[in-house]
Design an enzyme around this catalytic site. Structure first.
Site, PDB file in Angstrom:
ATOM      1  N   GLY A 454      -8.354  -4.071  -2.545  1.00  0.00           N
ATOM      2  CA  GLY A 454      -7.821  -2.736  -2.743  1.00  0.00           C
ATOM      3  C   GLY A 454      -6.402  -2.599  -2.276  1.00  0.00           C
ATOM      4  O   GLY A 454      -5.697  -3.591  -2.029  1.00  0.00           O
ATOM      5  N   ASP A 455      -5.975  -1.341  -2.136  1.00  0.00           N
ATOM      6  CA  ASP A 455      -4.603  -1.009  -1.748  1.00  0.00           C
ATOM      7  C   ASP A 455      -4.645  -0.276  -0.414  1.00  0.00           C
ATOM      8  O   ASP A 455      -5.704  -0.105   0.183  1.00  0.00           O
ATOM      9  CB  ASP A 455      -3.965  -0.137  -2.837  1.00  0.00           C
ATOM     10  CG  ASP A 455      -2.443  -0.189  -2.815  1.00  0.00           C
ATOM     11  OD1 ASP A 455      -1.891  -0.665  -1.799  1.00  0.00           O
ATOM     12  OD2 ASP A 455      -1.827   0.255  -3.792  1.00  0.00           O
ATOM     13  N   PHE A 456      -3.474   0.191   0.039  1.00  0.00           N
ATOM     14  CA  PHE A 456      -3.415   0.872   1.333  1.00  0.00           C
ATOM     15  C   PHE A 456      -4.271   2.142   1.357  1.00  0.00           C
ATOM     16  O   PHE A 456      -4.748   2.559   2.408  1.00  0.00           O
ATOM     17  CB  PHE A 456      -1.967   1.210   1.685  1.00  0.00           C
ATOM     18  CG  PHE A 456      -1.100  -0.003   1.890  1.00  0.00           C
ATOM     19  CD1 PHE A 456      -1.342  -0.879   2.926  1.00  0.00           C
ATOM     20  CD2 PHE A 456      -0.048  -0.275   1.026  1.00  0.00           C
ATOM     21  CE1 PHE A 456      -0.557  -2.002   3.123  1.00  0.00           C
ATOM     22  CE2 PHE A 456       0.750  -1.399   1.207  1.00  0.00           C
ATOM     23  CZ  PHE A 456       0.495  -2.261   2.258  1.00  0.00           C
ATOM     24  N   HIS A 473       7.701  -3.689   7.253  1.00  0.00           N
ATOM     25  CA  HIS A 473       9.086  -4.075   6.918  1.00  0.00           C
ATOM     26  C   HIS A 473       9.290  -4.298   5.421  1.00  0.00           C
ATOM     27  O   HIS A 473      10.422  -4.444   4.967  1.00  0.00           O
ATOM     28  CB  HIS A 473       9.526  -5.292   7.738  1.00  0.00           C
ATOM     29  CG  HIS A 473       8.923  -6.593   7.292  1.00  0.00           C
ATOM     30  ND1 HIS A 473       9.448  -7.808   7.679  1.00  0.00           N
ATOM     31  CD2 HIS A 473       7.839  -6.891   6.518  1.00  0.00           C
ATOM     32  CE1 HIS A 473       8.736  -8.789   7.157  1.00  0.00           C
ATOM     33  NE2 HIS A 473       7.752  -8.250   6.448  1.00  0.00           N
TER      34      HIS A 473
END
Length: 569
Positions: A454-456, A473
């Site tokens: 998945g993603d954040f 970063h």
């Protein structure tokens, strides 16, 4: 008994503790064991030659007494007896004056050299530099800086035969094993010359600064040693301009797998090496001579051998940096040609060159995707102390560690290996999750680890410790706030968040973070940040920075908790 002004006792205790530690170090070391720690890879004939020509003489530190009585009492507390009144320290006084842009006449710096009986029966010296700082002095900033950086802390070797040829040979050997010149000076008060070096980052000693002490006036050899690029601007600029040659020489060495074809311990004939890797002998010799100048290989009468630095470019080396060499000499090298475009327009050079961001570009090419994941894992030395972080050490049995965008699972694997009672969850892109599953399965961790593709926005809820390693970063501030808010929404009130990043120094001192800041701007569209910048990003997401711990390779782990949780370290 030392009489201190109110609030001064911690300062005195700090100097005393540091001095006691130095005394213990001097008692325990000897020349033959200390030299290989400072100069990794030094052994055999060259080690014996050094031991014959120089001897471990002392360890040194800088203390800050308010007057002579306080200095004497500090020495006595550490079981040391002064060998007489302090002698003026010309070299350290001048170094302090230059470093802090002060008039040297303002600095009262003396040297004392009390002796101690060592475990090997030899009497050695604890060299104590004392900068007198009277109560009310305006040198407080100098003291704070020097205590933090420990510029004058060093170990010293006395040269037995002060012959110019011997001195030049010693300096050359130190250089071959990664030590770089760091100044020096002549002290007319005792008719002695010092040559300073900084040991390589691979040194296995807590002391990185090394001194060669030579009786007599050897300022002619010292001038060669101290020859600084800033005094030769044309030469300095040429060296800087040819940095691209260095990158490509290392990348070619890695791409051709030269290090894999070399014997780890013996020199290899160039012709045999060229045959093994399918290269032209004279061309390979030219490449190796250049790399010898950089300390990657070393040439002797039997051919070339790998140094400790060169071994890191072997495919099978622990902590191999070969993937980084291929990445920096490949896609990122090509995109860096557009740095000027990024500086002028703010557009990411990588995206302008390749037509898409680097995550999408690498994801579409399986070989590049694997190389990128390996290059991220190649910086794993930064992680070495992280599993011992107090948050992880104190986690309860069965606690869950959630590694967000955890790459190939290198870091999570280290944490689970160090703490068999913990469980793990790794969140990553689908193709990377499978790579991580294979790596963690090979390490025997899959029974304690769950995998989420998945993603954040998919950060799992209910974890006890969350990890964001080298993620923030990659992004601008707005995206970082979004990522951190996803974390905050998933974190219980009692959870901890460990953020691993290179943090820009507040004082502008040299740091890998400054170099990576340029890299992130050009290739990713992200940036490195100072501690106070990160603290504000955390606050914007409802989080609080509660601590910072240094890591290798100029890394840091930032300890973060929910704002208002009422829990403190």
């Amino acid at each position: 008994m030392i009489t201190a002004l109110p609030g001064d006792t911690s300062r005195l205790r700090d100097d005393t503790d540091r001095l006691r530690a130095t005394v213990g170090f001097v008692k325990e070391q000897d020349t033959a064991t200390l030299l290989p720690l400072l100069l990794p890879g030094l052994d055999g004939p060259e080690l014996r030659a050094l031991v014959e020509r120089c001897a471990f003489a002392h360890a040194a530190l800088l203390v800050f007494p308010s007057d002579g009585a306080e200095l004497a009492a500090t020495l006595a507390d550490c079981g040391l007896v002064a060998d007489g009144p302090p002698q003026p320290s010309v070299v350290v006084r001048e170094r302090l004056a230059v470093r802090h842009e002060l008039d040297a006449a303002r600095l009262d710096v003396g040297i004392l050299r009390p002796t101690v009986e060592c475990l090997d029966g030899v009497r050695r010296v604890v060299e104590v530099f004392a900068l007198t700082v009277p109560p009310g002095s305006d040198l407080g900033a100098v003291v704070a800086h020097e205590r933090e950086r420990q510029h004058e802390t060093h170990v010293a070797f006395a040269v037995e035969a002060p012959d110019p040829l011997v001195l030049r040979g010693l300096c050359a050997v130190f250089g071959r094993y990664g030590a770089t010149p760091d100044g020096g000076g002549y002290n007319p008060h005792e008719d002695g010359t010092v040559f300073y070096f900084t040991a390589s980052a691979e040194a296995k000693s807590a002391y990185r600064r090394v001194e060669l002490y030579v009786p007599g006036d050897h300022r002619d050899v010292l001038a060669e040693h101290c020859r600084r690029p800033e005094h030769q601007p044309a030469e300095a600029l040429l060296r800087l301009l040819t940095g691209a040659w260095t990158t490509q020489a290392l990348a070619a060495f890695a791409r051709l797998e030269v290090a894999d074809a070399m014997d780890e311990d013996r020199a290899v004939d160039v012709a045999h090496l060229a045959h093994d890797i399918g290269a032209l002998t004279p061309n390979l010799a030219t490449l190796l001579r250049y790399l010898a100048m950089l300390g990657v290989v070393r040439e002797d009468r039997d051919g070339f051998r790998l140094t400790a630095t060169g071994k890191l470019l072997r495919t099978d080396a622990e902590g191999s940096l070969r993937p980084l060499a291929l990445m920096y000499g490949g896609p990122f090298y090509e995109s860096f040609a557009g740095l000027g475009h990024t500086v002028r327009t703010g557009q990411v050079a990588f995206e302008q060159y390749f037509g898409e961001n680097h995550f999408d570009h690498f994801a579409r090419d399986p070989e590049l995707a694997e190389l990128f994941d390996l290059s991220m894992a190649a910086g794993a030395r930064m992680f070495d102390p992280l599993p011992a972080h107090p948050v992880l050490a104190a986690a309860a049995d069965g606690a869950t560690v959630v590694d967000i965008a955890g790459g190939n699972g290198e870091l999570l694997g280290r944490i689970l290996s160090a703490h068999p009672r913990l469980r793990g969850v790794l969140l990553e892109r689908p193709h990377t999750v499978e790579t991580a599953r294979r790596l963690l399965d090979a390490a025997g961790h899959t029974a304690r680890c769950a995998f989420r593709a998945g993603d954040f926005a998919d950060v799992p809820e209910g974890g006890d410790v969350y990890v964001l390693s080298r993620v923030l970063h990659d992004w601008d501030d707005d995206r970082c706030r979004e990522i951190l808010r996803h974390c905050a929404r998933a974190m219980p009130a009692t959870a901890d968040l460990l953020v691993v990043e290179r943090v820009l120094p507040a004082d502008g001192s040299p740091s890998l973070a400054t170099a990576w800041d340029l890299h992130m701007m050009c290739n990713v569209g992200g940036r490195e940040r100072r501690t106070d910048h990160y603290a504000q990003l955390f606050a914007d997401a409802g989080l609080t920075l509660v601590g910072r711990t240094p890591l290798p390779l100029d890394g840091s782990v930032l300890h973060v908790r929910m704002a208002g949780s009422g829990i403190f370290p």
